[in-house]
Design an enzyme around this catalytic site. Sequence first.
Site, PDB file in Angstrom:
ATOM      1  CB  CYS A 246      -0.783  -0.130   1.505  1.00 16.39           C
ATOM      2  SG  CYS A 246      -1.738  -1.150   1.100  1.00 16.39           S
ATOM      3  CB  ALA A 247       3.706   2.044  -2.527  1.00 16.11           C
ATOM      4  N   GLY A 250       4.686   6.740  -1.784  1.00 15.30           N
ATOM      5  CA  GLY A 250       6.375   6.180  -1.617  1.00 15.30           C
ATOM      6  C   GLY A 250       7.304   6.746  -0.267  1.00 15.30           C
ATOM      7  N   GLY A 251       6.413   7.125   0.421  1.00 10.19           N
ATOM      8  CA  GLY A 251       7.378   7.405   1.523  1.00 10.19           C
ATOM      9  C   GLY A 251       8.011   6.634   2.359  1.00 10.19           C
ATOM     10  CE  LYS A 252       4.614   4.320   7.060  1.00 12.74           C
ATOM     11  NZ  LYS A 252       4.078   5.109   6.841  1.00 12.74           N
ATOM     12  CG  ASP A 317       1.508   2.644   5.949  1.00 14.36           C
ATOM     13  OD1 ASP A 317       1.069   2.485   6.886  1.00 14.36           O
ATOM     14  OD2 ASP A 317       1.748   3.586   5.199  1.00 14.36           O
ATOM     15  CB  CYS A 370      -0.757   6.434  10.922  1.00 13.79           C
ATOM     16  SG  CYS A 370      -2.159   6.828   9.216  1.00 13.79           S
TER      17      CYS A 370
END
Length: 453
Positions: A246-247, A250-252, A317, A370
């Site tokens: 679940c990109a 693209g932070g992770k 995520d 989160c």
Amino acid sequence: MTPAARLQAAITLLEAIGEAAPKPADRVASAWFKQRRYIGSKDRRAVSELVWGCLRAQARLGWWLERLYVPDGARARVLAFALLEQGTSAEELLRLLDGGDRYGPPSSDAAEADWIARLAGQPLEHAEQPPSVALEVPEWLLPRFEAALGPQAEAELRAMRAPAEVDLRVNRLKATREAARNALAEEGISTWPGQWSPLALRADGRRPVAATRAFRDGFVEVQDEGSQLVALLTGARPGMRVCDFCAGAGGKTLALAGEMDNRGQLVACDVLEKRLERSALRLRRSGVHNATRRPLSSERDPWVKRHKGSFDRVLVDAPCSGSGTWRRNPEARWRFDETGLDELLALQASILESAARLVRPGGRLTYATCSLLREENEEQVERFIATREDFRLLPLAELWDDSMEGAPPCEGPMLRLTPAQHGTDGFFVAVLERAAPNVSEPDEAESREEEKP
């Protein structure tokens, strides 16, 4: 801008945010300021602080306006916040509302002047406010926070009323933490190392990090320290095959690429193709070249079936309530209800079940949100493990020793980070290891795929 013009700009922006709902407030504000480039940085900061102050105090402001029989609206909220929180006197505020500034708000009428005089000097938080109002949480959600956080619930909800710190993640592919810190210092931005992540820097105040050369050259990315720990605990290493299921933007994915030292295969998936496309610029800026982007039609896209059992690490995520990020997105707390939460819970379970098929025997599945709610976190993991004998939960202490120094920030096998206790956004992480292929689950999942038209 004059003080009166700032006041009117805040009213106009708050109205725009309300009209654009459910679009995120920060995105609305960014577009609004871009259309008004004549507004200088100090004025932008003053207007933003006033607007975000109103968003963080939405329930308390609403309670006061209802108590005084004041029609609700952006103007009333901005004026009330100036009185209740910024300490503006009634006389000073009415001078700003006298109509003498062509860029200021229209003049007050007698009714408005009357409630301004009655509200002046009152505290924003009043003893008669119900707990859900004082803590800025929907009434139906308060018992869920109390169930998840116990006696710490009030302290955590109070912490989420405050602005978040500016955290940066150092890009391993281009800089060390000390080199990034020095580069930022040369441009006037002071930072200090984070408490938990070995890659974290915390900026001194809300500084324009994105305008620095250190950011443009890919030395740092803006990323909450808790979010950094999600990627670190995934355990991606050079040469592995890794899927960020679940990109999003693209932070992770960027953090995972750094852990892989650009070696191996990294696949960033998401059902929102446009959001996935936005990661391209970030990947280039960070010097990532082992990542590919893969849009999915749903969590059960045929691509998943074709790549079952082929990844060493899979990060989920999951889409969630976002209840851990209310410091950054204060308006988000009012934009979902019990029905929306139930829909999220079903989607999370479906995503976790489908993503598990990608994990090879001996590989790991990381589930993260989160959110601070048990329903989205521990209960999802417990439910999954109860139906999947081929997955076991890895202890947090063991995972922490592999990637970080010192003791983990919490006890127990799963990571839960909270604003008041850890100084991060609210995050949850559980890492599961696949011990052996499951005989029945893949066939069952594949049969569901084959049943689709």
